[in-house]
Write a protein that holds these residues in place. Structure first.
Motif, PDB file in Angstrom:
ATOM      1  N   PRO A  83      46.291  42.082  47.497  1.00 30.66           N
ATOM      2  CA  PRO A  83      46.441  43.464  47.944  1.00 30.66           C
ATOM      3  C   PRO A  83      47.300  44.235  46.932  1.00 30.66           C
ATOM      4  CG  PRO A  83      46.859  41.922  49.740  1.00 30.66           C
ATOM      5  CD  PRO A  83      46.725  41.095  48.483  1.00 30.66           C
ATOM      6  N   GLY A  84      46.797  45.384  46.511  1.00 28.88           N
ATOM      7  CA  GLY A  84      47.509  46.161  45.491  1.00 28.88           C
ATOM      8  C   GLY A  84      47.183  45.708  44.078  1.00 28.88           C
ATOM      9  N   GLY A  85      46.421  44.617  43.957  1.00 31.02           N
ATOM     10  CA  GLY A  85      46.082  44.070  42.630  1.00 31.02           C
ATOM     11  C   GLY A  85      44.935  44.818  41.968  1.00 31.02           C
ATOM     12  N   LEU A  86      44.659  44.405  40.747  1.00 29.15           N
ATOM     13  CA  LEU A  86      43.747  45.154  39.882  1.00 29.15           C
ATOM     14  C   LEU A  86      42.498  44.345  39.536  1.00 29.15           C
ATOM     15  CD1 LEU A  86      43.512  47.632  37.825  1.00 29.15           C
ATOM     16  CD2 LEU A  86      44.546  46.072  36.158  1.00 29.15           C
ATOM     17  N   LEU A  87      41.346  44.997  39.672  1.00 29.70           N
ATOM     18  CA  LEU A  87      40.105  44.474  39.094  1.00 29.70           C
ATOM     19  C   LEU A  87      39.833  45.317  37.857  1.00 29.70           C
ATOM     20  CD1 LEU A  87      37.438  42.895  38.979  1.00 29.70           C
ATOM     21  CD2 LEU A  87      36.471  44.588  40.553  1.00 29.70           C
ATOM     22  N   TRP A  88      39.920  44.676  36.680  1.00 27.53           N
ATOM     23  CA  TRP A  88      39.704  45.388  35.409  1.00 27.53           C
ATOM     24  C   TRP A  88      38.262  45.089  35.008  1.00 27.53           C
ATOM     25  CZ3 TRP A  88      44.056  44.962  31.134  1.00 27.53           C
ATOM     26  CH2 TRP A  88      44.111  46.173  30.429  1.00 27.53           C
ATOM     27  N   LEU A  89      37.416  46.083  35.145  1.00 29.72           N
ATOM     28  CA  LEU A  89      35.966  45.889  35.082  1.00 29.72           C
ATOM     29  C   LEU A  89      35.349  46.685  33.934  1.00 29.72           C
ATOM     30  CD1 LEU A  89      33.296  44.980  36.657  1.00 29.72           C
ATOM     31  CD2 LEU A  89      33.442  47.201  37.796  1.00 29.72           C
ATOM     32  N   ALA A  90      34.589  45.986  33.085  1.00 32.54           N
ATOM     33  CA  ALA A  90      33.854  46.688  32.019  1.00 32.54           C
ATOM     34  C   ALA A  90      32.368  46.563  32.309  1.00 32.54           C
ATOM     35  CB  ALA A  90      34.176  46.061  30.664  1.00 32.54           C
ATOM     36  N   ALA A 144      26.149  48.082  38.593  1.00 30.12           N
ATOM     37  CA  ALA A 144      27.613  48.233  38.549  1.00 30.12           C
ATOM     38  C   ALA A 144      28.033  49.524  39.254  1.00 30.12           C
ATOM     39  CB  ALA A 144      28.092  48.230  37.104  1.00 30.12           C
ATOM     40  N   ALA A 145      27.262  50.588  39.063  1.00 29.07           N
ATOM     41  CA  ALA A 145      27.580  51.861  39.722  1.00 29.07           C
ATOM     42  C   ALA A 145      27.518  51.698  41.246  1.00 29.07           C
ATOM     43  CB  ALA A 145      26.615  52.944  39.260  1.00 29.07           C
ATOM     44  N   ARG A 146      26.533  50.938  41.700  1.00 25.89           N
ATOM     45  CA  ARG A 146      26.372  50.683  43.144  1.00 25.89           C
ATOM     46  C   ARG A 146      27.571  49.890  43.672  1.00 25.89           C
ATOM     47  NH1 ARG A 146      24.931  52.011  47.565  1.00 25.89           N
ATOM     48  NH2 ARG A 146      24.081  50.589  49.088  1.00 25.89           N
ATOM     49  N   PHE A 147      27.975  48.874  42.908  1.00 28.95           N
ATOM     50  CA  PHE A 147      29.142  48.062  43.296  1.00 28.95           C
ATOM     51  C   PHE A 147      30.374  48.962  43.451  1.00 28.95           C
ATOM     52  CE2 PHE A 147      33.057  45.967  42.088  1.00 28.95           C
ATOM     53  CZ  PHE A 147      33.032  44.784  42.801  1.00 28.95           C
ATOM     54  N   LEU A 151      39.747  39.922  35.749  1.00 26.10           N
ATOM     55  CA  LEU A 151      38.978  40.538  34.664  1.00 26.10           C
ATOM     56  C   LEU A 151      37.497  40.246  34.861  1.00 26.10           C
ATOM     57  CD1 LEU A 151      41.197  39.187  31.713  1.00 26.10           C
ATOM     58  CD2 LEU A 151      41.383  41.421  32.839  1.00 26.10           C
ATOM     59  N   ALA A 152      36.658  41.238  34.586  1.00 25.92           N
ATOM     60  CA  ALA A 152      35.211  41.035  34.728  1.00 25.92           C
ATOM     61  C   ALA A 152      34.488  41.951  33.747  1.00 25.92           C
ATOM     62  CB  ALA A 152      34.780  41.344  36.164  1.00 25.92           C
ATOM     63  N   ALA A 153      33.747  41.357  32.816  1.00 26.28           N
ATOM     64  CA  ALA A 153      33.004  42.152  31.827  1.00 26.28           C
ATOM     65  C   ALA A 153      31.517  41.857  31.954  1.00 26.28           C
ATOM     66  CB  ALA A 153      33.488  41.820  30.410  1.00 26.28           C
ATOM     67  N   ASP A 154      30.766  42.870  32.277  1.00 21.68           N
ATOM     68  CA  ASP A 154      29.306  42.789  32.394  1.00 21.68           C
ATOM     69  C   ASP A 154      28.847  41.642  33.292  1.00 21.68           C
ATOM     70  OD1 ASP A 154      26.730  43.592  32.113  1.00 21.68           O
ATOM     71  OD2 ASP A 154      26.593  43.269  29.952  1.00 21.68           O
ATOM     72  N   VAL A 155      29.359  41.661  34.516  1.00 16.99           N
ATOM     73  CA  VAL A 155      28.927  40.656  35.494  1.00 16.99           C
ATOM     74  C   VAL A 155      28.021  41.272  36.559  1.00 16.99           C
ATOM     75  CG1 VAL A 155      30.969  39.200  35.154  1.00 16.99           C
ATOM     76  CG2 VAL A 155      31.003  40.955  36.928  1.00 16.99           C
ATOM     77  N   LEU A 156      27.839  42.594  36.519  1.00 15.77           N
ATOM     78  CA  LEU A 156      27.052  43.270  37.560  1.00 15.77           C
ATOM     79  C   LEU A 156      25.757  43.790  36.974  1.00 15.77           C
ATOM     80  CD1 LEU A 156      30.142  44.830  39.184  1.00 15.77           C
ATOM     81  CD2 LEU A 156      28.402  43.603  40.505  1.00 15.77           C
ATOM     82  N   TYR A 157      24.757  42.906  36.900  1.00 13.79           N
ATOM     83  CA  TYR A 157      23.457  43.326  36.369  1.00 13.79           C
ATOM     84  C   TYR A 157      22.317  42.898  37.282  1.00 13.79           C
ATOM     85  CZ  TYR A 157      24.407  38.690  34.435  1.00 13.79           C
ATOM     86  OH  TYR A 157      24.787  37.375  34.289  1.00 13.79           O
ATOM     87  N   GLU A 158      22.632  42.143  38.349  1.00 15.81           N
ATOM     88  CA  GLU A 158      21.586  41.748  39.301  1.00 15.81           C
ATOM     89  C   GLU A 158      21.995  42.232  40.686  1.00 15.81           C
ATOM     90  OE1 GLU A 158      19.735  37.954  39.251  1.00 15.81           O
ATOM     91  OE2 GLU A 158      20.715  37.403  37.376  1.00 15.81           O
TER      92      GLU A 158
END
Ligand SMILES: C[S@@+](CC[C@H](N)C(=O)[O-])C[C@H]1O[C@@H](n2cnc3c(N)ncnc32)[C@H](O)[C@@H]1O
Length: 233
Positions: free
Chosen positions: A171-178, A185-188, A147-154
């Protein structure tokens, strides 16, 4: 007890917009003294852990609406802040470990989880730019859900987080990203999808209402990124 370390604290009522769940979140009353306290931080990280963020609320709501995605699984959260998303994951039945750069975040996240979910997650203090071996020992073959919420700002975090999440998510797992539509974040997501991830589904957009009136107009997107298994894995 916590107020011996972080003071003064206040409590804010948070309503998850779609599921209607209510949380009571304890947090520092004022961020300014915390900013002064990190003036010499070698990573120049600001105390963002101390605030309530729309992304954490939206991801908590997405989990409350689809608890089966985490129920019974080993789940890791990166950048847990005050523990809003962690509460939802614990309430859904996740076997949860939360991580953050700031030890104060882990303390408050645990207190908020205990107060709202009746139990605490495991914790690990870490810098995602210099992840400790302990994190990889914990990950083993990888977590089925991260889980990752608002970690991509730099921008400096795009490559470290791509590398790290490629090792932490099975492998096959999920990154649930907000993320609240930040260009970083768009670049990531763009780079991840050109490598070994696919956007499996979107939970849609959240537009509040948020507890802080200054966040009116913030739109949060909740994505499900699936790590594509490499051939033979
Ligand atoms: C914008 S806040 C979001 C907090 C929480 N996920 C939420 O949505 O409410 C970013 C979080 O990432 C953590 N963080 C920032 N840089 C970090 C790093 N290098 N390593 C680990 N955690 C970091 C911060 O301490 C903070 O808790």
């Amino acid at each position: 007890m916590i107020e011996r370390f972080i003071t003064p604290l206040v409590t804010t009522d948070v309503r998850l917009p779609r599921s209607g769940r209510s949380l009571r979140i304890m947090h520092p009353a004022d961020i300014d003294p915390l900013i002064d306290a990190v003036a010499d931080d070698p990573e120049q990280n600001l105390p963002y852990w101390a605030e309530l963020w729309p992304s954490g609320i939206a991801l908590a709501d997405a989990i409350a609406l689809r608890p089966q995605t985490v129920a019974g699984f080993r789940v890791l959260e990166i950048g847990c802040g005050l523990g809003v998303t962690a509460i939802a994951a614990l309430n859904a039945g996740a076997d949860l470990t939360v991580t953050d750069y700031a030890p104060e975040s882990l303390l408050l996240a645990c207190a908020n989880c205990l107060a709202n979910a009746g139990r605490e997650p495991s914790t690990l203090q870490m810098n995602w730019r210099k992840p400790p071996d302990e994190l990889f020992d914990l990950a083993g073959e990888g977590f089925p859900v991260v889980l990752a919420a608002d970690v991509l700002y730099e921008s400096r975090d795009v490559q470290p987080l791509l590398g790290l999440l490629g090792r932490l998510v099975a492998p096959g797992g999920l990154l649930w990203l907000a993320e609240p539509r930040r260009p970083v974040a768009a670049r990531f997501i763009e780079i991840a999808c050109a490598q070994d991830w696919e956007l499996s589904e979107s939970d849609g957009e959240w537009d509040g209402p948020w507890p802080d009136p200054n966040d009116a107009g913030v739109h949060v997107r909740v994505h499900r990124l699936r790590r594509v298994p490499s051939p033979g894995s």
